[in-house]
Design an enzyme around this catalytic site. Structure first.
Site, PDB file in Angstrom:
ATOM      1  N   GLN A   9      -6.615  10.132   6.429  1.00  0.00           N
ATOM      2  CA  GLN A   9      -5.431   9.307   7.213  1.00  0.00           C
ATOM      3  C   GLN A   9      -4.481  10.672   6.725  1.00  0.00           C
ATOM      4  O   GLN A   9      -3.676  10.469   8.247  1.00  0.00           O
ATOM      5  CB  GLN A   9      -5.298   8.370   6.485  1.00  0.00           C
ATOM      6  CG  GLN A   9      -6.403   6.627   7.030  1.00  0.00           C
ATOM      7  CD  GLN A   9      -5.454   5.701   6.283  1.00  0.00           C
ATOM      8  OE1 GLN A   9      -5.131   5.594   5.834  1.00  0.00           O
ATOM      9  NE2 GLN A   9      -6.552   4.548   6.902  1.00  0.00           N
TER      10      GLN A   9
ATOM     11  N   ARG B 129       1.130  -1.206  -0.153  1.00  0.00           N
ATOM     12  CA  ARG B 129      -0.154  -0.225   0.449  1.00  0.00           C
ATOM     13  C   ARG B 129       0.718   1.365   0.070  1.00  0.00           C
ATOM     14  O   ARG B 129       1.763   1.440   0.518  1.00  0.00           O
ATOM     15  CB  ARG B 129      -1.130   0.218   1.175  1.00  0.00           C
ATOM     16  CG  ARG B 129      -2.179  -1.288   0.973  1.00  0.00           C
ATOM     17  CD  ARG B 129      -2.640  -1.448   2.519  1.00  0.00           C
ATOM     18  NE  ARG B 129      -3.408   0.435   2.183  1.00  0.00           N
ATOM     19  CZ  ARG B 129      -4.966   0.110   3.398  1.00  0.00           C
ATOM     20  NH1 ARG B 129      -4.938  -0.334   4.484  1.00  0.00           N
ATOM     21  NH2 ARG B 129      -5.066   1.029   2.949  1.00  0.00           N
TER      22      ARG B 129
ATOM     23  N   ASP C  91     -15.625   3.145   3.358  1.00  0.00           N
ATOM     24  CA  ASP C  91     -15.192   1.412   3.038  1.00  0.00           C
ATOM     25  C   ASP C  91     -16.673   0.672   3.349  1.00  0.00           C
ATOM     26  O   ASP C  91     -16.111  -0.674   3.499  1.00  0.00           O
ATOM     27  CB  ASP C  91     -14.518   1.560   4.755  1.00  0.00           C
ATOM     28  CG  ASP C  91     -12.924   1.815   4.912  1.00  0.00           C
ATOM     29  OD1 ASP C  91     -12.212   1.402   3.793  1.00  0.00           O
ATOM     30  OD2 ASP C  91     -12.589   2.463   6.143  1.00  0.00           O
TER      31      ASP C  91
END
Length: 441
Positions: free
Chosen positions: A173, A126, A323
């Site tokens: 994030q 990632r 999500d």
């Protein structure tokens, strides 16, 4: 994670009824542990999600000097104070948790310590470049693979330099990493969001006593945090995770005869987009006993079976349900008519490429759809059950949300759906199968 895959077949069964309580919110759990570790004194947390991701955060904070321990049902965190993080003796193993990694990089960036971040095979693919760029501008240095993937060693800056950073893509994030770096940075650190993203960091930073201002300017949101902060310990009750509740809300909507109440669900507007989209499609979702817990809106959700109609999902609300798209795709596969989603490029860099993975998984159990560059167009069955697994089990790519979404698809199928590996579910929702069995009795 154990080395052997753990396949499981999710079969169509009885309606989902009664009352269940999903685990604590993952985003809030991560932040409660981190900020508790930076406060001076004892922070007490109940309802903490005890999945592998949050436990990785707890282990990392212990490695940097905080005391984090569970006593009965309560977690107690004795913090070291902002600026007090210690040099960890070994690498910080983040497992599968992108949130832990990016937010902890933010914390380390404002401290004069060096830390090495490692992770499992999925996390190691990632991209971390999106946090490396702003944190480097604040003075942190990074050493690792050219692509900005793990394993990475970073040297924090002391003192770090306050910056004004405009997020190139909407990312809670990245925003949180920069704000956390700003805690121990003299002066004011500013983040500008093109689209509002989940605001748990801002709410909790204020709750712990940080000086933080939020200003809406046109379509943008400007967040300023004052450095050299002193955080005060808190008592926190973590609400139920809306991302976990989503699987049960979709399952109860799809399975005929269901009438399920999901208790204590966090309904922060930056997270609860899925429930609005489901209602737009015809779902019966009522909010009972609405209240506020620790600055976060909470309610019990009563969900009853209802036929769904396809819709065009506004890409502007994607950040509030990013999500939840895998399980929304399952709902769309059983709706009447076509559902169109766009603006979902972010799903290609999650635990897996969730667009391709969900397209392949749903097609393998009988759904009709087309994959585009930035979304899926799904032609629903009009309520007819999906066929289910024909030959090979569904490939989940070690992605917990794909595994749980396809489990929900199994409940709304003729022959059941076998997923190739249920182990990753433990990263975010260790009690998923137990609760499913409880609701289906």
């Amino acid at each position: 994670m154990n080395s052997q895959p753990s396949p499981h077949r999710f079969a169509p069964g009885t309606p989902l009824t009664g009352r269940i309580r999903v685990p604590g919110d993952k985003s809030i759990s991560h932040r409660a542990v981190m900020l508790g570790a930076l406060a001076i004194g004892e922070t007490r947390v109940t309802g903490l999600l005890e999945g592998e991701d949050v436990l990785a955060t707890a282990a990392a904070m212990r490695a940097m000097g905080a005391q984090v321990e569970k006593t009965g049902e309560e977690w107690r965190i004795h913090g070291v104070g902002v600026g007090g993080l210690l040099q960890p003796q070994g690498a910080l193993d983040m497992g599968n948790s992108g949130t832990s990694t990016r937010l902890l990089m933010g914390l380390v960036a404002g401290h004069g310590i060096t830390a090495t971040f490692t992770g499992d095979a999925s996390l190691s693919k990632r991209p971390m470049g999106r946090v490396i760029e702003p944190l480097s501008r604040m003075g942190a240095q990074f050493h690792g693979p050219a692509g900005g993937t793990l394993p990475l060693t970073m040297e924090g800056a002391h003192p770090a330099v306050p910056i004004e950073y405009r997020l190139p893509v909407a990312s809670a994030q990245v925003k949180s990493a920069v704000l956390l770096a700003g805690l121990n940075t003299p002066g004011i650190t500013t983040v500008i969001e093109p689209v509002p993203t989940r605001d748990h960091s801002e709410r909790m930073l204020r709750g712990f006593g940080a000086v933080l201002e939020v200003e809406d300017a046109g379509n943008e949101r400007i967040i300023r945090i004052h450095g050299d902060a002193e955080l005060r310990p808190q008592t926190i009750e973590v609400p139920g995770d809306p991302s976990s509740a989503a699987f049960f809300a979709v399952a109860a909507t799809l399975v005929e005869g269901s009438d399920l109440t999901i208790e204590n669900v966090g309904l922060n507007p930056t997270r609860a987009g899925l429930f609005g989209v489901l209602r737009q499609m015809g779902a019966s979702i009522e909010e009972e006993n609405p209240r506020e817990v620790g600055g976060e809106p909470v309610a019990d959700l009563r969900v009853r079976h209802a036929p769904l109609t396809g819709t065009r999902v506004d890409p502007a609300i994607a950040p509030s349900m990013i999500d939840e798209f895998p399980v929304l795709f399952v709902a769309a596969a059983l709706a009447k008519g076509t559902t169109v989603t766009t603006g979902l490029e972010e799903l290609r860099v999650k635990e897996s490429d969730r667009l391709s993975a969900m397209a392949a998984a749903l097609e393998s159990v009988g759904a009709q759809l087309e994959e585009t560059e930035d979304g899926l167009t799904i032609h629903g069955t009009g309520g007819e059950p999906l066929r289910g697994t024909a030959n090979a089990p569904v490939t989940t790519h070690l992605d917990h949300r794909i595994a749980m979404s396809m489990a929900v698809a199994g409940l709304a199928s003729a022959d059941g759906v076998e997923v190739d590996d249920t182990r990753p579910i433990a990263t975010s929702f260790p009690t998923f199968r137990d609760l499913l069995a409880e609701a289906s009795q």
